[in-house]
Design an enzyme around this catalytic site. Structure first.
Site, PDB file in Angstrom:
ATOM      1  N   SER A   1      -7.780   0.052   0.722  1.00 50.00           N
ATOM      2  CA  SER A   1      -8.221   1.060   1.682  1.00 50.00           C
ATOM      3  C   SER A   1      -7.255   2.231   1.582  1.00 50.00           C
ATOM      4  CB  SER A   1      -8.195   0.464   3.093  1.00 50.00           C
ATOM      5  OG  SER A   1      -8.552   1.445   4.029  1.00 50.00           O
TER       6      SER A   1
ATOM      7  N   LYS B   1     -12.333   7.695  -1.374  1.00 50.45           N
ATOM      8  CA  LYS B   1     -11.471   6.618  -0.882  1.00 50.45           C
ATOM      9  C   LYS B   1     -11.737   5.304  -1.631  1.00 50.45           C
ATOM     10  CE  LYS B   1     -10.128   4.422   3.483  1.00 50.45           C
ATOM     11  NZ  LYS B   1     -10.343   4.322   4.922  1.00 50.45           N
TER      12      LYS B   1
ATOM     13  N   GLU C   1      -3.374  -8.724   3.369  1.00 50.26           N
ATOM     14  CA  GLU C   1      -3.160  -9.250   4.721  1.00 50.26           C
ATOM     15  C   GLU C   1      -4.279  -8.876   5.694  1.00 50.26           C
ATOM     16  OE1 GLU C   1      -1.764  -6.559   3.500  1.00 50.26           O
ATOM     17  OE2 GLU C   1      -1.700  -5.028   5.082  1.00 50.26           O
TER      18      GLU C   1
ATOM     19  N   ARG D   1     -14.578   3.405  12.819  1.00 53.01           N
ATOM     20  CA  ARG D   1     -13.745   4.495  13.360  1.00 53.01           C
ATOM     21  C   ARG D   1     -14.120   5.824  12.720  1.00 53.01           C
ATOM     22  NH1 ARG D   1      -8.294   4.163  10.549  1.00 53.01           N
ATOM     23  NH2 ARG D   1      -9.588   5.180   8.989  1.00 53.01           N
TER      24      ARG D   1
ATOM     25  N   HIS E   1      -4.319  -4.459   0.405  1.00 53.11           N
ATOM     26  CA  HIS E   1      -4.016  -5.002   1.738  1.00 53.11           C
ATOM     27  C   HIS E   1      -4.522  -6.429   1.837  1.00 53.11           C
ATOM     28  CE1 HIS E   1      -2.460  -1.637   4.051  1.00 53.11           C
ATOM     29  NE2 HIS E   1      -3.343  -0.844   3.485  1.00 53.11           N
TER      30      HIS E   1
ATOM     31  N   CYS F   1       0.817  -1.220   0.000  1.00 52.85           N
ATOM     32  CA  CYS F   1       0.000   0.000   0.000  1.00 52.85           C
ATOM     33  C   CYS F   1       0.855   1.277   0.000  1.00 52.85           C
ATOM     34  CB  CYS F   1      -1.005  -0.037   1.147  1.00 52.85           C
ATOM     35  SG  CYS F   1      -2.341   1.141   0.877  1.00 52.85           S
TER      36      CYS F   1
HETATM   37  C1  LIG Z   1      -2.524   3.714   2.359  1.00 51.72           C
HETATM   38  C2  LIG Z   1      -2.118   2.708   3.324  1.00 51.72           C
HETATM   39  O1  LIG Z   1      -0.988   2.319   3.381  1.00 51.72           O
HETATM   40  S1  LIG Z   1      -3.337   2.139   4.316  1.00 51.72           S
HETATM   41  C3  LIG Z   1      -2.458   1.668   5.719  1.00 51.72           C
HETATM   42  C4  LIG Z   1      -2.729   2.556   6.830  1.00 51.72           C
HETATM   43  N1  LIG Z   1      -3.874   2.072   7.533  1.00 51.72           N
HETATM   44  C5  LIG Z   1      -4.024   2.271   8.826  1.00 51.72           C
HETATM   45  O2  LIG Z   1      -3.175   2.841   9.480  1.00 51.72           O
HETATM   46  C6  LIG Z   1      -5.267   1.762   9.420  1.00 51.72           C
HETATM   47  C7  LIG Z   1      -5.241   1.791  10.930  1.00 51.72           C
HETATM   48  N2  LIG Z   1      -5.024   3.149  11.448  1.00 51.72           N
HETATM   49  C8  LIG Z   1      -5.962   3.802  12.146  1.00 51.72           C
HETATM   50  O3  LIG Z   1      -7.059   3.269  12.317  1.00 51.72           O
HETATM   51  C9  LIG Z   1      -5.628   5.186  12.662  1.00 51.72           C
HETATM   52  O4  LIG Z   1      -4.473   5.678  12.037  1.00 51.72           O
HETATM   53  C10 LIG Z   1      -5.450   5.240  14.207  1.00 51.72           C
HETATM   54  C11 LIG Z   1      -6.803   4.959  14.851  1.00 51.72           C
HETATM   55  C12 LIG Z   1      -4.445   4.189  14.660  1.00 51.72           C
HETATM   56  C13 LIG Z   1      -4.933   6.616  14.612  1.00 51.72           C
HETATM   57  O5  LIG Z   1      -5.722   7.620  14.088  1.00 51.72           O
HETATM   58  P1  LIG Z   1      -5.558   9.178  14.527  1.00 51.72           P
HETATM   59  O6  LIG Z   1      -5.385   9.232  16.006  1.00 51.72           O
HETATM   60  O7  LIG Z   1      -6.682   9.908  13.930  1.00 51.72           O
HETATM   61  O8  LIG Z   1      -4.285   9.646  13.736  1.00 51.72           O
HETATM   62  P2  LIG Z   1      -2.899  10.253  14.244  1.00 51.72           P
HETATM   63  O9  LIG Z   1      -2.859  11.686  13.928  1.00 51.72           O
HETATM   64  O10 LIG Z   1      -2.629   9.868  15.625  1.00 51.72           O
HETATM   65  O11 LIG Z   1      -1.831   9.532  13.278  1.00 51.72           O
HETATM   66  C14 LIG Z   1      -1.995   8.223  12.927  1.00 51.72           C
HETATM   67  C15 LIG Z   1      -0.707   7.733  12.335  1.00 51.72           C
HETATM   68  O12 LIG Z   1      -0.353   8.434  11.170  1.00 51.72           O
HETATM   69  C16 LIG Z   1       1.054   8.405  11.018  1.00 51.72           C
HETATM   70  N3  LIG Z   1       1.528   9.777  10.885  1.00 51.72           N
HETATM   71  C17 LIG Z   1       0.771  10.904  10.981  1.00 51.72           C
HETATM   72  N4  LIG Z   1       1.526  11.975  10.686  1.00 51.72           N
HETATM   73  C18 LIG Z   1       2.757  11.530  10.384  1.00 51.72           C
HETATM   74  C19 LIG Z   1       3.976  12.140   9.957  1.00 51.72           C
HETATM   75  N5  LIG Z   1       4.103  13.452   9.756  1.00 51.72           N
HETATM   76  N6  LIG Z   1       5.039  11.364   9.730  1.00 51.72           N
HETATM   77  C20 LIG Z   1       4.959  10.036   9.889  1.00 51.72           C
HETATM   78  N7  LIG Z   1       3.843   9.401  10.288  1.00 51.72           N
HETATM   79  C21 LIG Z   1       2.761  10.135  10.526  1.00 51.72           C
HETATM   80  C22 LIG Z   1       1.611   7.666  12.192  1.00 51.72           C
HETATM   81  O13 LIG Z   1       1.761   6.322  11.845  1.00 51.72           O
HETATM   82  C23 LIG Z   1       0.518   7.827  13.226  1.00 51.72           C
HETATM   83  O14 LIG Z   1       0.437   6.797  14.164  1.00 51.72           O
HETATM   84  P3  LIG Z   1       1.662   6.352  15.084  1.00 51.72           P
HETATM   85  O15 LIG Z   1       2.285   7.601  15.633  1.00 51.72           O
HETATM   86  O16 LIG Z   1       1.084   5.478  16.118  1.00 51.72           O
HETATM   87  O17 LIG Z   1       2.618   5.593  14.174  1.00 51.72           O
HETATM   88  N1  LIG Z   2      -6.340   2.385   5.412  1.00 53.73           N
HETATM   89  C1  LIG Z   2      -6.189   3.704   5.908  1.00 53.73           C
HETATM   90  C2  LIG Z   2      -6.219   4.725   4.816  1.00 53.73           C
HETATM   91  C3  LIG Z   2      -5.518   5.953   5.223  1.00 53.73           C
HETATM   92  O1  LIG Z   2      -4.188   5.956   4.779  1.00 53.73           O
HETATM   93  C4  LIG Z   2      -7.241   3.970   6.950  1.00 53.73           C
HETATM   94  O2  LIG Z   2      -8.425   3.823   6.672  1.00 53.73           O
HETATM   95  O3  LIG Z   2      -6.845   4.308   8.046  1.00 53.73           O
END
Ligand SMILES: CC(=O)SCCNC(=O)CCNC(=O)[C@H](O)C(C)(C)COP(=O)(O)OP(=O)(O)OC[C@H]1O[C@@H](n2cnc3c(N)ncnc32)[C@H](O)[C@@H]1OP(=O)(O)O
Ligand SMILES: N[C@@H](CCO)C(=O)O
Length: 320
Positions: A192, A163, A237, A249, A235, A142
């Protein structure tokens, strides 16, 4: 695992042409086996969940796999307990003198940022440069795939109008590629994401091949012709309820979010989703591990930088 057959059985040639892995008796007798060393650069905030998802798929093989979990040192994770990271994770500084048979770079929820705005971008660039000479094959997932395509080939990501969220149908674009061995003509996988990479940008890069795509969700699997870098935009996985968790969420946070497509029975979010991508996920990971890592990596791990891509080997007609 390869099928071991007598040296001159006619089936060898037929199966070799189909890229089905056969090993002659003489080769089998001289084959040495050791555990594979696979790094997982876990960029997800949900690190523990992601560990389980990826290890489940890597564990579905008769090969022994030593796992090294990695996280970026230049970024302090908000959601993963520090104790978990210090107990189970290493950083690039700890391993940069080592060689790996395989590396997985996960997704990350940072698509809304330019690559250069991601806090660990400089470190990730260093890891991606290192990986070229110290890892036999790298599987990017991803955002990890978008980051790899951008870093290595300058391919941009584009923001989608909505999205790409749900389970989508994919087809095999290139036949007889070991990574896709055993894939059905049509198979399903979750996406996603808010961004995409485009076919026309990838087609400009001679080293890359599009292996699988989807009419609705676009490019799915891209790889370098030597098999040393694989980019997967979905994804596979994800667990049965991962998309539901992301949907719930966002609904709870009052965000504008459509239901994941083709996921809930009758599109009813109160009904448990039916999983229809699990067999694909298992095949994708076991094919990568078998054909792109195990079959390619040298027995002496210190010679990983010299590992040849499988296409070159095939062309030379040598036994893999
Ligand atoms: C496109 C893809 O690759 S999809 C894969 C990503 N999918 C997912 O992450 C799904 C699961 N994640 C979630 O459900 C949400 O991110 C949550 C619930 C864990 C957190 O959400 P929120 O509290 O709204 O977001 P928050 O502002 O804290 O940032 C979330 C994450 O974004 C990333 N992030 C945000 N800003 C930055 C930045 N400037 N640099 C690097 N990482 C960042 C980090 O990974 C951060 O989490 P971490 O500090 O625990 O690693
Ligand atoms: N899979 C992610 C998309 C955002 O990068 C989420 O829904 O949190």
């Amino acid at each position: 695992m390869p099928v071991k057959i007598p040296d001159h059985l006619p089936a060898t040639e037929v199966l070799n042409k189909e890229n089905i892995f056969v090993m002659t008796e003489s080769r089998a007798l001289t084959q040495d086996i050791r555990a594979l060393k696979i790094g997982i650069l876990n960029l997800m905030p949900t690190k523990i969940t992601t560990e389980v998802q990826i290890l489940r798929l890597l564990g579905n093989s008769p090969l022994q796999v030593d796992i090294v979990l990695l996280h970026p040192k230049s970024y302090k994770s908000k959601h993963t307990p520090e104790k978990h990271l210090t107990s189970f994770y290493k950083t690039f500084d700890d391993i940069k003198e080592e060689k790996f048979d395989g590396l997985i770079i996960t997704g990350a929820p940072v698509e809304h940022l330019a690559f250069e705005e991601v806090a660990y971008w400089e470190e990730l660039k260093e890891i991606m440069a290192w990986q070229l000479h110290n890892v036999t094959s790298t599987l990017h997932i991803c955002w990890g795939a978008q980051a790899g395509l951008y870093y290595h080939f300058g391919i941009p990501k584009y923001t989608l109008s909505s999205k790409m969220f749900g389970i989508f149908t994919h087809t095999v674009t290139k036949r007889n590629v070991p990574l896709l061995r055993g894939f059905d003509d049509i198979f399903l996988a979750p996406h996603s994401r808010h961004t995409e990479v485009k076919r026309e940008d990838i087609e400009k890069v001679p080293e890359l091949e599009i292996l699988s795509e989807s009419e609705e969700s676009g490019i799915y699997i891209v790889a370098t012709k030597d098999g040393r870098q694989v980019f997967v935009t979905g994804h596979s996985e994800y667990e049965p309820l991962t998309l539901k968790a992301e949907y719930d969420r966002d609904v709870t946070a009052g965000k504008e979010i459509e239901k994941p497509k083709n996921y809930f029975p009758n599109d009813d979010p109160t009904k448990p989703p039916v999983v229809n991508w699990r067999s694909h996920a298992n095949l994708l990971f076991s094919n990568w591990l078998n054909y792109y890592v195990y079959q390619q990596t040298p027995y002496n791990i210190n010679e990983v930088s010299k590992a040849e891509g499988q296409w070159e080997r095939k062309r030379e007609g040598s036994q893999v």
